[in-house]
Design a protein around this motif. Structure first.
Motif, PDB file in Angstrom:
ATOM      1  N   TYR A 167       0.705  -1.589  -0.059  1.00  0.00           N
ATOM      2  CA  TYR A 167      -0.279  -0.017   0.130  1.00  0.00           C
ATOM      3  C   TYR A 167       0.817   0.886   0.351  1.00  0.00           C
ATOM      4  O   TYR A 167       1.936   1.358   0.857  1.00  0.00           O
ATOM      5  N   TRP A 171      -1.408   5.998   2.104  1.00  0.00           N
ATOM      6  CA  TRP A 171      -2.933   4.861   2.783  1.00  0.00           C
ATOM      7  C   TRP A 171      -3.096   4.618   4.074  1.00  0.00           C
ATOM      8  O   TRP A 171      -3.636   4.380   4.633  1.00  0.00           O
ATOM      9  N   TRP A 197      -9.597  -0.310   0.376  1.00  0.00           N
ATOM     10  CA  TRP A 197      -9.531   0.911  -0.151  1.00  0.00           C
ATOM     11  C   TRP A 197      -8.857   0.093  -1.630  1.00  0.00           C
ATOM     12  O   TRP A 197      -8.834   0.864  -2.527  1.00  0.00           O
ATOM     13  N   ARG A 202     -10.593   4.642  -2.497  1.00  0.00           N
ATOM     14  CA  ARG A 202     -10.190   4.994  -0.472  1.00  0.00           C
ATOM     15  C   ARG A 202     -11.560   6.460  -1.455  1.00  0.00           C
ATOM     16  O   ARG A 202     -12.112   6.326  -2.445  1.00  0.00           O
ATOM     17  N   ASP A 203     -12.226   6.386   0.332  1.00  0.00           N
ATOM     18  CA  ASP A 203     -13.399   7.538   0.449  1.00  0.00           C
ATOM     19  C   ASP A 203     -12.694   8.482  -0.454  1.00  0.00           C
ATOM     20  O   ASP A 203     -13.832   9.511  -0.896  1.00  0.00           O
ATOM     21  N   ASN A 213     -19.162   7.520   5.847  1.00  0.00           N
ATOM     22  CA  ASN A 213     -17.933   7.551   6.252  1.00  0.00           C
ATOM     23  C   ASN A 213     -17.494   6.968   7.476  1.00  0.00           C
ATOM     24  O   ASN A 213     -17.277   5.826   7.932  1.00  0.00           O
TER      25      ASN A 213
END
Length: 228
Positions: A167, A171, A197, A202-203, A213
């Motif tokens: 990652y 992140w 993610w 990702r958000d 969220n």
């Protein structure tokens, strides 16, 4: 802020000659002088040029070093002390100020370089001179774990190493931040966020609302990793 300790995992080492500890260190009684000596040892260790030296500006342009020393006057004083003690060999081009001086470590190579300059056989400006600067490094995954969750174990260290390869650093940092904000100090929880993610985005990228969220992290599939 107190020093948080050396991080786990691979850390780049800086070679320091043994005479520094056995002969030089007992003599140095000025903090600024010690700082510029250590900085020079670190600097040349990161250079790949066959002849290694620092220009005055290599010291002066480094914001971290200058902030530590206190300013240009303190730098000049520290360099002068190191020259007088014989740690640095200084070359001052004719008609130039100290701000254009060059500094060589007093080693066999440094002494040979000085002699070559005196005989006109070598000119420092003919060599590429890469810029190296001190950088405040971002915390790696091991430091994040120790600071926010707890002591490392060999098993956790292996899991963290794998995650660091999988990652992006941003992140990992954000996932730890979410865990801390939710008071869920649990690696499985962080790992689940990262995996989500990776699979779903990702958000910030899929623009979920903040309330969604919040529910997602405390009520959804992450809930299994929260201790109630």
């Amino acid at each position: 802020m107190a020093f948080q300790g050396f991080p786990a995992g691979k850390v780049r080492m800086v070679p320091i000659p043994e005479p520094f500890f056995t002969e030089l260190l007992p003599q140095v009684d000025h903090l600024g002088e010690l700082q510029v000596i250590l900085y020079a040892l670190w600097y040349v260790s990161r250079m790949e040029a066959p002849i290694r030296f620092l220009a005055y500006q290599d010291f002066a342009r480094d914001e971290v070093l200058m902030r530590t020393l206190g300013g240009p006057h303190q730098l000049e004083d520290a360099l002068e002390r190191a020259v007088q003690r014989g740690v640095f060999l200084r070359v001052l081009p004719e008609g130039k100020s100290l701000k254009e001086a060059l500094y060589f470590l007093n080693t066999p190579r440094g002494r040979a370089a000085i002699e070559a300059i005196r005989r006109g056989e070598w000119h420092p400006e003919s060599e590429p001179h890469p810029t190296v600067t001190l950088v405040v490094e971002r915390p790696n995954i091991y430091r994040l774990y120790e600071d926010n969750i707890g002591p490392l174990t060999p098993l956790i260290a292996d899991l963290l190493e794998e995650a660091e390869k999988t990652y992006p650093q941003t992140w990992i940092e954000e996932a730890f931040q979410i865990a801390v904000e939710r008071n869920v100090r649990n690696w499985k929880y962080i790992q689940a966020i990262l995996k989500s993610w990776q699979e779903e985005g990702r958000d910030g990228e899929n623009r979920r609302s903040s309330e969604e969220n919040r529910r997602r992290y405390v009520e959804g599939k992450y809930a299994d990793f929260i201790e109630h």
